[in-house]
Scaffold this active site. Structure first.
Site, short mmCIF file in Angstrom:
data_model
loop_
_atom_site.label_atom_id
_atom_site.label_comp_id
_atom_site.label_asym_id
_atom_site.label_seq_id
_atom_site.Cartn_x
_atom_site.Cartn_y
_atom_site.Cartn_z
N LYS A 13 0.86 -1.20 0.00
CA LYS A 13 0.00 0.00 0.00
C LYS A 13 0.89 1.25 0.00
O LYS A 13 1.94 1.22 -0.61
CB LYS A 13 -0.97 -0.07 1.18
CG LYS A 13 -1.71 -1.41 1.23
CD LYS A 13 -2.86 -1.44 2.17
CE LYS A 13 -3.50 -2.82 2.14
NZ LYS A 13 -4.74 -2.91 2.85
N GLU A 168 -11.28 -10.60 -1.46
CA GLU A 168 -10.90 -9.82 -0.28
C GLU A 168 -12.16 -9.17 0.31
O GLU A 168 -12.56 -8.08 -0.14
CB GLU A 168 -9.92 -8.71 -0.68
CG GLU A 168 -8.61 -9.21 -1.20
CD GLU A 168 -7.50 -8.22 -0.87
OE1 GLU A 168 -6.59 -8.58 -0.13
OE2 GLU A 168 -7.56 -7.08 -1.34
P1 PGA Z 1 -4.47 -6.62 5.09
O1 PGA Z 1 -4.63 -6.05 3.60
O2 PGA Z 1 -3.71 -7.91 5.00
O3 PGA Z 1 -3.72 -5.55 5.83
O4 PGA Z 1 -5.84 -6.82 5.63
C1 PGA Z 1 -4.93 -6.90 2.55
C2 PGA Z 1 -5.09 -6.09 1.29
O5 PGA Z 1 -5.60 -4.98 1.34
O6 PGA Z 1 -4.71 -6.51 0.21
#
Ligand code: PGA
Length: 257
Positions: A13, A168
């Site tokens: 991210k 997701e």
């Molecule tokens: P997370 O994020 O593992 O921090 O929940 C997953 C993603 O957004 O791809």
């Protein structure tokens, strides 16, 4: 499971600057062995992609962009096209829930981006998943249906083999709330059945489907042991090279040495 190879994607991210990204890669490279049965993909911010692409050993790790613009070039200030990313990345994360919900990306944007990636030789990782309220109202399968139809509308069955779907659930992303193995199995089976409906049984079987949402080194093994799941999309837990290497080891069937 589609292929005998697990795919583990680290989505950083908007974290790690270029220097930190380079140090991370150096550290992870020392922690992870090249394995035939595991493919590891790193998705840093776009700023670090160029330098990491020179540093990375491509047999060990592949790179992904977290987003791209669907036009190949032109007056689109602030955007980066799939054409410009050719040769730098192997994969593109497309339609991540943060793009859909914070930046208001529509299914039309998502399908244009899927097409842009494919025509530039970049493999899309198409993210889909329901919000907490959609889940409460029992709409998970409808959301999966709509986002798959929306994202894949212009995709041919030949192109489909280059596409990975990441399930997701929005309520599980960055929240520490894990989807249960039953939730994940049901959703992934719904994805495969929709793909079967659109493209036939062979395509549905061959399609790679990942789970993502608050995956940790502790929970990774449980998801990876599900027959229907081909890998993981990891956000927060991928930011620490050691923790991410532990997740990668869980994807390797043999010993962890
Ligand atoms: P997370 O994020 O593992 O921090 O929940 C997953 C993603 O957004 O791809």
């Amino acid at each position: 499971m589609a292929l005998d190879k697990k795919l583990i994607v680290g989505n950083w991210k908007m974290n790690l600057d270029t220097h930190e990204a380079s140090l991370y890669l150096h550290k992870l490279a020392g922690l992870v062995k090249v394995r035939r049965d595991v493919e590891v993909v790193l998705a840093p911010t776009i700023l670090s992609l160029q330098s990491l692409s020179l540093q990375v050993e491509r047999r060990q790790f592949k790179l992904a962009v977290q987003n791209l613009y669907w036009r190949d070039s032109g007056p689109f200030t602030g955007e980066v096209s799939a054409t410009q990313l050719r040769g730098v990345v192997d994969y593109a994360i497309i339609g991540h829930s943060e793009r859909r919900h914070i930046f208001h990306e529509t299914d039309k944007d998502v399908r244009n981006k899927v097409q842009a990636a494919l025509r530039n030789g970049i493999k899309p990782i198409l993210c889909i998943g329901e919000t907490a309220s959609e889940r409460t109202y029992g709409e998970t399968k409808d959301v999966i249906h709509d986002q798959l139809i929306g994202g894949l509308a212009n995709t041919t069955s030949e192109e489909l083999s280059d596409i990975t779907i990441a399930y997701e659930p929005v309520w599980a992303i960055g929240t520490g709330k894990n989807a249960s193995p039953t939730d994940v199995t049901d959703a992934v089976l719904a994805i495969r059945s929709q793909v079967k409906h659109l493209y036939g049984a062979t395509a549905a079987k061959a399609m790679r489907v990942l789970y993502g949402g608050s995956v940790t080194a502790d929970s990774a093994g449980g998801y990876l042991s599900l027959d229907s799941v081909d890998g993981l999309l990891v956000g927060g837990a991928s930011l620490d090279a050691y923790m991410f290497s532990e997740i990668i080891k869980k994807a390797h069937k043999g010993s962890d040495s």
